[in-house]
Design an enzyme around this catalytic site. Structure first.
Site, PDB file in Angstrom:
ATOM      1  N   CYS A 196      -7.054 -29.915 -25.008  1.00  0.00           N
ATOM      2  CA  CYS A 196      -6.359 -28.786 -25.644  1.00  0.00           C
ATOM      3  C   CYS A 196      -4.854 -28.963 -25.420  1.00  0.00           C
ATOM      4  O   CYS A 196      -4.401 -29.162 -24.287  1.00  0.00           O
ATOM      5  CB  CYS A 196      -6.846 -27.482 -25.025  1.00  0.00           C
ATOM      6  SG  CYS A 196      -5.864 -26.055 -25.468  1.00  0.00           S
ATOM      7  N   ARG A 212      -3.645   4.493  10.284  1.00  0.00           N
ATOM      8  CA  ARG A 212      -3.114   5.844  10.195  1.00  0.00           C
ATOM      9  C   ARG A 212      -4.186   6.829   9.741  1.00  0.00           C
ATOM     10  O   ARG A 212      -4.269   7.951  10.235  1.00  0.00           O
ATOM     11  CB  ARG A 212      -1.953   5.858   9.209  1.00  0.00           C
ATOM     12  CG  ARG A 212      -1.359   7.247   9.030  1.00  0.00           C
ATOM     13  CD  ARG A 212      -0.115   7.204   8.172  1.00  0.00           C
ATOM     14  NE  ARG A 212       0.524   8.493   8.169  1.00  0.00           N
ATOM     15  CZ  ARG A 212       0.188   9.495   7.393  1.00  0.00           C
ATOM     16  NH1 ARG A 212      -0.810   9.358   6.550  1.00  0.00           N
ATOM     17  NH2 ARG A 212       0.818  10.649   7.447  1.00  0.00           N
ATOM     18  N   LEU A 215       7.239  10.915   7.072  1.00  0.00           N
ATOM     19  CA  LEU A 215       8.653  11.296   7.139  1.00  0.00           C
ATOM     20  C   LEU A 215       9.095  11.980   5.863  1.00  0.00           C
ATOM     21  O   LEU A 215       8.605  11.677   4.774  1.00  0.00           O
ATOM     22  CB  LEU A 215       9.510  10.039   7.327  1.00  0.00           C
ATOM     23  CG  LEU A 215       9.352   9.290   8.645  1.00  0.00           C
ATOM     24  CD1 LEU A 215      10.045   7.938   8.554  1.00  0.00           C
ATOM     25  CD2 LEU A 215       9.936  10.115   9.774  1.00  0.00           C
ATOM     26  N   TYR A 234       7.730   0.891  16.339  1.00  0.00           N
ATOM     27  CA  TYR A 234       8.907   1.743  16.133  1.00  0.00           C
ATOM     28  C   TYR A 234       8.855   3.109  16.809  1.00  0.00           C
ATOM     29  O   TYR A 234       9.742   3.927  16.585  1.00  0.00           O
ATOM     30  CB  TYR A 234       9.192   1.905  14.632  1.00  0.00           C
ATOM     31  CG  TYR A 234       8.022   2.433  13.813  1.00  0.00           C
ATOM     32  CD1 TYR A 234       7.510   3.697  14.048  1.00  0.00           C
ATOM     33  CD2 TYR A 234       7.468   1.664  12.801  1.00  0.00           C
ATOM     34  CE1 TYR A 234       6.452   4.175  13.306  1.00  0.00           C
ATOM     35  CE2 TYR A 234       6.408   2.138  12.046  1.00  0.00           C
ATOM     36  CZ  TYR A 234       5.909   3.399  12.304  1.00  0.00           C
ATOM     37  OH  TYR A 234       4.869   3.866  11.565  1.00  0.00           O
ATOM     38  N   GLU A 251      16.997   2.493  12.006  1.00  0.00           N
ATOM     39  CA  GLU A 251      16.262   1.218  11.949  1.00  0.00           C
ATOM     40  C   GLU A 251      15.624   1.053  10.577  1.00  0.00           C
ATOM     41  O   GLU A 251      15.548   2.013   9.809  1.00  0.00           O
ATOM     42  CB  GLU A 251      15.203   1.185  13.059  1.00  0.00           C
ATOM     43  CG  GLU A 251      14.180   2.286  12.897  1.00  0.00           C
ATOM     44  CD  GLU A 251      13.534   2.756  14.194  1.00  0.00           C
ATOM     45  OE1 GLU A 251      14.203   2.744  15.239  1.00  0.00           O
ATOM     46  OE2 GLU A 251      12.360   3.142  14.135  1.00  0.00           O
ATOM     47  N   CYS A 256     -10.624 -22.165 -21.394  1.00  0.00           N
ATOM     48  CA  CYS A 256     -10.804 -23.100 -22.491  1.00  0.00           C
ATOM     49  C   CYS A 256     -11.221 -24.400 -21.817  1.00  0.00           C
ATOM     50  O   CYS A 256     -10.511 -24.897 -20.943  1.00  0.00           O
ATOM     51  CB  CYS A 256      -9.475 -23.269 -23.222  1.00  0.00           C
ATOM     52  SG  CYS A 256      -9.451 -24.717 -24.277  1.00  0.00           S
ATOM     53  N   CYS A 290      -6.386 -24.154 -29.241  1.00  0.00           N
ATOM     54  CA  CYS A 290      -7.241 -25.169 -29.881  1.00  0.00           C
ATOM     55  C   CYS A 290      -8.464 -24.562 -30.564  1.00  0.00           C
ATOM     56  O   CYS A 290      -9.234 -25.282 -31.199  1.00  0.00           O
ATOM     57  CB  CYS A 290      -7.662 -26.229 -28.877  1.00  0.00           C
ATOM     58  SG  CYS A 290      -8.901 -25.651 -27.711  1.00  0.00           S
ATOM     59  N   LYS A 317      13.014   0.821   7.509  1.00  0.00           N
ATOM     60  CA  LYS A 317      11.722   1.433   7.193  1.00  0.00           C
ATOM     61  C   LYS A 317      10.846   0.320   6.631  1.00  0.00           C
ATOM     62  O   LYS A 317      11.042  -0.135   5.505  1.00  0.00           O
ATOM     63  CB  LYS A 317      11.910   2.554   6.172  1.00  0.00           C
ATOM     64  CG  LYS A 317      10.627   3.301   5.885  1.00  0.00           C
ATOM     65  CD  LYS A 317      10.888   4.544   5.062  1.00  0.00           C
ATOM     66  CE  LYS A 317       9.639   5.384   4.900  1.00  0.00           C
ATOM     67  NZ  LYS A 317       8.514   4.667   4.318  1.00  0.00           N
ATOM     68  N   CYS A 359     -10.094 -20.002 -27.792  1.00  0.00           N
ATOM     69  CA  CYS A 359      -8.788 -20.426 -27.281  1.00  0.00           C
ATOM     70  C   CYS A 359      -7.708 -20.177 -28.334  1.00  0.00           C
ATOM     71  O   CYS A 359      -7.845 -20.627 -29.473  1.00  0.00           O
ATOM     72  CB  CYS A 359      -8.827 -21.904 -26.914  1.00  0.00           C
ATOM     73  SG  CYS A 359      -7.207 -22.545 -26.451  1.00  0.00           S
ATOM     74  N   LYS A 412      16.566   8.562  13.279  1.00  0.00           N
ATOM     75  CA  LYS A 412      15.860   9.364  14.279  1.00  0.00           C
ATOM     76  C   LYS A 412      16.847   9.940  15.284  1.00  0.00           C
ATOM     77  O   LYS A 412      17.766   9.236  15.720  1.00  0.00           O
ATOM     78  CB  LYS A 412      14.858   8.489  15.038  1.00  0.00           C
ATOM     79  CG  LYS A 412      13.774   7.921  14.153  1.00  0.00           C
ATOM     80  CD  LYS A 412      12.906   6.935  14.896  1.00  0.00           C
ATOM     81  CE  LYS A 412      11.894   6.347  13.924  1.00  0.00           C
ATOM     82  NZ  LYS A 412      11.127   5.253  14.502  1.00  0.00           N
ATOM     83  N   LYS A 433      15.590   6.408   1.553  1.00  0.00           N
ATOM     84  CA  LYS A 433      14.881   5.437   0.711  1.00  0.00           C
ATOM     85  C   LYS A 433      15.865   4.640  -0.134  1.00  0.00           C
ATOM     86  O   LYS A 433      16.789   5.201  -0.716  1.00  0.00           O
ATOM     87  CB  LYS A 433      13.904   6.175  -0.218  1.00  0.00           C
ATOM     88  CG  LYS A 433      12.809   6.916   0.529  1.00  0.00           C
ATOM     89  CD  LYS A 433      11.697   5.988   0.965  1.00  0.00           C
ATOM     90  CE  LYS A 433      10.823   5.660  -0.185  1.00  0.00           C
ATOM     91  NZ  LYS A 433       9.427   5.696   0.022  1.00  0.00           N
ATOM     92  N   ASP A 480       3.629 -27.038  16.872  1.00  0.00           N
ATOM     93  CA  ASP A 480       2.351 -26.349  16.682  1.00  0.00           C
ATOM     94  C   ASP A 480       1.222 -27.176  17.289  1.00  0.00           C
ATOM     95  O   ASP A 480       0.281 -26.658  17.875  1.00  0.00           O
ATOM     96  CB  ASP A 480       2.040 -26.179  15.186  1.00  0.00           C
ATOM     97  CG  ASP A 480       3.013 -25.227  14.526  1.00  0.00           C
ATOM     98  OD1 ASP A 480       3.934 -24.759  15.231  1.00  0.00           O
ATOM     99  OD2 ASP A 480       2.860 -24.974  13.317  1.00  0.00           O
ATOM    100  N   ASP A 499       7.869  -1.732   5.068  1.00  0.00           N
ATOM    101  CA  ASP A 499       6.943  -1.384   3.990  1.00  0.00           C
ATOM    102  C   ASP A 499       5.615  -2.106   4.202  1.00  0.00           C
ATOM    103  O   ASP A 499       5.338  -3.131   3.602  1.00  0.00           O
ATOM    104  CB  ASP A 499       7.580  -1.795   2.655  1.00  0.00           C
ATOM    105  CG  ASP A 499       6.924  -1.077   1.496  1.00  0.00           C
ATOM    106  OD1 ASP A 499       6.097  -0.178   1.736  1.00  0.00           O
ATOM    107  OD2 ASP A 499       7.232  -1.421   0.337  1.00  0.00           O
TER     108      ASP A 499
END
Ligand code: IVH
Length: 699
Positions: A461, A158, A105, A248, A135, A456, A441, A137, A438, A320, A344, A55, A139
């Protein structure tokens, strides 16, 4: 995307560049070459997760390009890797129409539904067998990208499927989205591509840890995190969250006059391959083509078993029709295409009943409400306890005791209550009353205005003391196995453990009379405690439980000192100059090391044999700066101040704080001021540039 010969060549040029940092030609060709190697390393890192340089080296190249462009603004091209970097805040995201509506879908949940889908497709197509591409799906949040004449011109959410928000400045922050691609080679003039923006599980977890350290409620799941991030009006914050993308679908394209339709775009699977060949991220290993539905069903069922092995969340598979012409023939219903369907996976939600709420005191005194629910089985485990994070969450969700609640547990994410099912209320539900004192205590609770959590403030405590010890020994901190929560509570109650240092003074004789503490388990505990004494400094810093200092910040801090107690001398300003440390974090660190009791505790730990040294730093990799002292002044163009200083230390040199006869080299950056003047006067101090310095290091 890159042939083996190209990889070799690019890697060779990279090595040359890194060797001759700061001494490049500044013409157009040099800039183009540098851009080519940076793009190559971006591809290795962000697309195929197989980097060839560190990096740090990447940063050096990137900063070199920034510098060259700064010197030659006329040579900046719009798709230069530096042009992702966003400066100012975005005002609003204008609405923009999609070239083709973004449909959703149809869902299916079992093999029968897929058989049904296939039967209809075959009937409409008039074919015995249909070829499908399957493929994952993803999320996340769906987006649409448009490239015109090879350049990324916009990225849109979208929205309602017809129009979305134009979020191009944020889209440019996603480093797996190319700013340009060679579509013209295929005769493509304009192309619209669909995909899903995600945040991977690991980044999500880190981000949530940061939020919680700062007293905020964590984000519910990676999906919300991704879509929320896309709408942030500060592109540099978007960049920091490390979003990723998978493309996709090619939803629209035009060709230059006379050019034929590219063959790759005739089938879905090969259209994704075309994207891949042009530097886009697609599910290259996961997408599979099957003739007939049988293979599709088997693949979907098998894939579900391994869903947790992926670094990001998926909630099913998408099937598809592979032939694009056939897709057009099948067309769509009012809502869904008839050529695709989602399969699903089992939901990771369940309904349960909220039985009561307990209030737990954390190690920094924050009060966390925890809902106890009727046992709810989700994804293989039974959930009985769900954090509600803070009072705001209870109020916003309008939760009540007795509510039927929807509980979700996605992947590695901690379970959370999505919402109460208000339509099932009987009227018997009771409000959740947040305590004013609390629960342990009994001190009065306090809420700083800018924070979400009540606290607290009694640092003695009992709950806080215990939680601090529990945190200190935990896996990512000092990792003392055998000293679990239950034992810590037990030892504390028996007076065998009172503070963090007392861990290292445990009276094993007294332990041996306790039930369950035979010689074997005591020996194990002894050796775990002994081993923890030489944990690296970053773990110790994290283990101290300084507010707002999580694992990442602890690493940054550990890097900055030779000995932990060096922090006593650090001002808030100095702390704030470190990577990702803002005023809030800096002031919390300052307060910790400004506190006599804390310093006393650290000294005690050192006397007990813990290493407060930064072992990594004292271990010099290459001593070519041995015996030399350095001071940096002015603005450096390639290195961060902290990077430059650690390079000195890595190579055996020392950093001093002022110009004197003891100073060997003053490294003067841009706009160097009084130190430079003073050094000139001494006559004995050698004044060098940043590139001179880098050459010394490289020798
Ligand atoms: S294809 C017309 N493929 O799932 C076909 N969608 O309701 C358009 N999604 O909002 C969708 N992974 O954002 C497709 N591999 C994938 C997908 C995918 C996730 C999302 C998409 C859409 C939702 C479908």
């Amino acid at each position: 995307m890159y042939a083996t010969s190209q990889i070799k060549e690019l890697q060779q040029i990279t090595t040359q560049y890194l060797k001759h940092l700061g001494k490049y030609e500044t013409d157009k060709l040099a800039i183009q070459k540098l851009i080519a190697i940076i793009r190559f390393h971006e591809y290795r890192y962000y697309l195929i997760s197989d980097p060839l340089i560190t990096d740090y080296e990447f940063d050096l190249l990137f900063k070199a390009l920034q510098q060259l462009e700064k010197e030659n603004p006329g040579l900046i091209i719009p798709d230069s890797p530096t042009q992702r970097v966003a400066g100012s805040l975005t005002k609003d995201f204008p609405s923009q129409q999609h070239l083709v509506p973004m449909l959703s879908l149809d869902n299916s949940y079992n093999a029968d539904a897929l058989l049904d889908f296939d039967r209809k497709a075959r009937e409409l197509a008039g074919k015995k067998e249909v070829v499908y591409c399957v493929e994952p799906k993803f999320d996340g949040a769906s987006i649409s990208l448009v490239y015109e004449n090879d350049l990324l011109v916009r990225g849109i959410t979208r929205g309602n499927g017809i129009t979305g928000d134009n979020i191009t400045p944020n889209i440019r922050q996603i480093r797996s989205i190319p700013l340009s691609a060679n579509f013209s080679a295929k005769g493509i003039e304009m192309i619209e591509i669909r995909g899903e923006v995600l945040i991977n599980k690991n980044n999500f977890k880190n981000y949530n840890e940061q939020l919680m350290e700062q007293g905020f409620a964590p984000l519910a799941n990676p999906r919300n995190a991704a879509s929320g991030t896309l709408r942030i009006k500060d592109p540099s914050e978007v960049r920091r969250r490390n979003l990723e993308v998978f493309l996709y679908n090619v939803s629209y394209f035009t060709t230059t006059e006379g050019a034929p339709e590219p063959e790759e775009l005739l089938h879905h699977s090969s259209s994704l391959d075309l994207l891949y060949a042009n530097g886009f991220r697609i599910p290259i290993n996961e997408k599979k083509v099957f003739s007939g539905i049988k293979g599709v069903i088997d693949y979907c069922i098998e894939f579900e078993k391994t869903r947790d092995e992926l670094p990001y969340e998926i909630d099913g598979m998408v099937i598809k029709v592979n032939d694009v012409e056939l897709q057009d023939t099948l067309g769509m219903t009012a809502h869904h295409p008839r050529w695709a369907i989602a399969f699903k996976f089992k939901a990771r939600q369940a309904t349960s009943k909220l039985l009561k709420v307990e209030f737990q005191v954390g190690r920094t005194g924050s009060i966390t409400p925890v809902a106890k629910i009727e046992p709810a089985p989700i994804g293989g485990i039974t959930i009985t306890s769900v954090s509600l994070f803070n009072a705001d969450v209870i109020r916003e969700k309008d939760l009540r005791i007795g509510d039927t609640v929807l509980v979700e547990r996605a992947g590695d994410v901690i379970p959370y209550i999505v919402k109460p099912l208000t339509e099932l209320r009987t009227g018997e539900e009771q409000p959740i009353i947040f305590p004013t004192h609390c629960p342990v205590c009994k001190d009065e609770l306090y809420k700083p205005e800018e924070e979400a959590a009540w606290r607290c403030t009694n640092i003695n405590c009992e709950a806080q003391v215990l939680e601090r010890i529990i945190h200190f020994v935990s896996k990512n901190a000092m990792d003392i196995r055998g000293l679990g929560d239950a034992n810590i509570r037990k030892f504390y109650a028996l007076g065998l453990l009172q503070t963090i240092p007392s861990i290292y003074r445990l009276n094993y004789e007294k332990l041996s009379v306790l039930e369950g503490f035979g010689t074997k388990s005591i020996d194990k505990l002894k050796s775990a405690i002994e081993i923890s004494k030489s944990q690296p400094l970053n773990r110790l810093i994290f283990a101290l439980g300084i507010r707002h200092v999580g694992e990442t910040t602890a690493k940054v801090l550990a890097h900055e000192v030779n000995h932990l107690l060096d922090f006593k001398e650090f001002t808030i300003e100095k702390l704030q100059a470190f990577e990702d440390i803002g005023p809030k974090v800096a002031s919390s660190i300052f307060q910790f090391f400004d506190n006599k009791d804390n310093i006393q505790m650290l000294k005690e730990l050192e006397d007990l044999g813990l290493s407060l040294q930064n072992e990594k730093k004292t271990h010099v990799t290459d001593g070519n700066l041995q015996g030399l002292t350095f001071l940096f002044t002015g603005t450096l163009s390639n290195l961060k101040r902290s990077e430059a200083e650690s390079l000195v230390e890595q190579h055996g040199g020392k950093i001093v704080s002022g110009v004197s006869s003891k100073l060997s080299y003053l490294v003067a950056g841009e706009e160097a001021g009084s130190k430079l003047e003073k050094a000139k006067k001494t006559g004995s101090v050698k004044i060098i540039s940043e590139s001179d310095f880098l050459r010394m290091v490289k020798k």
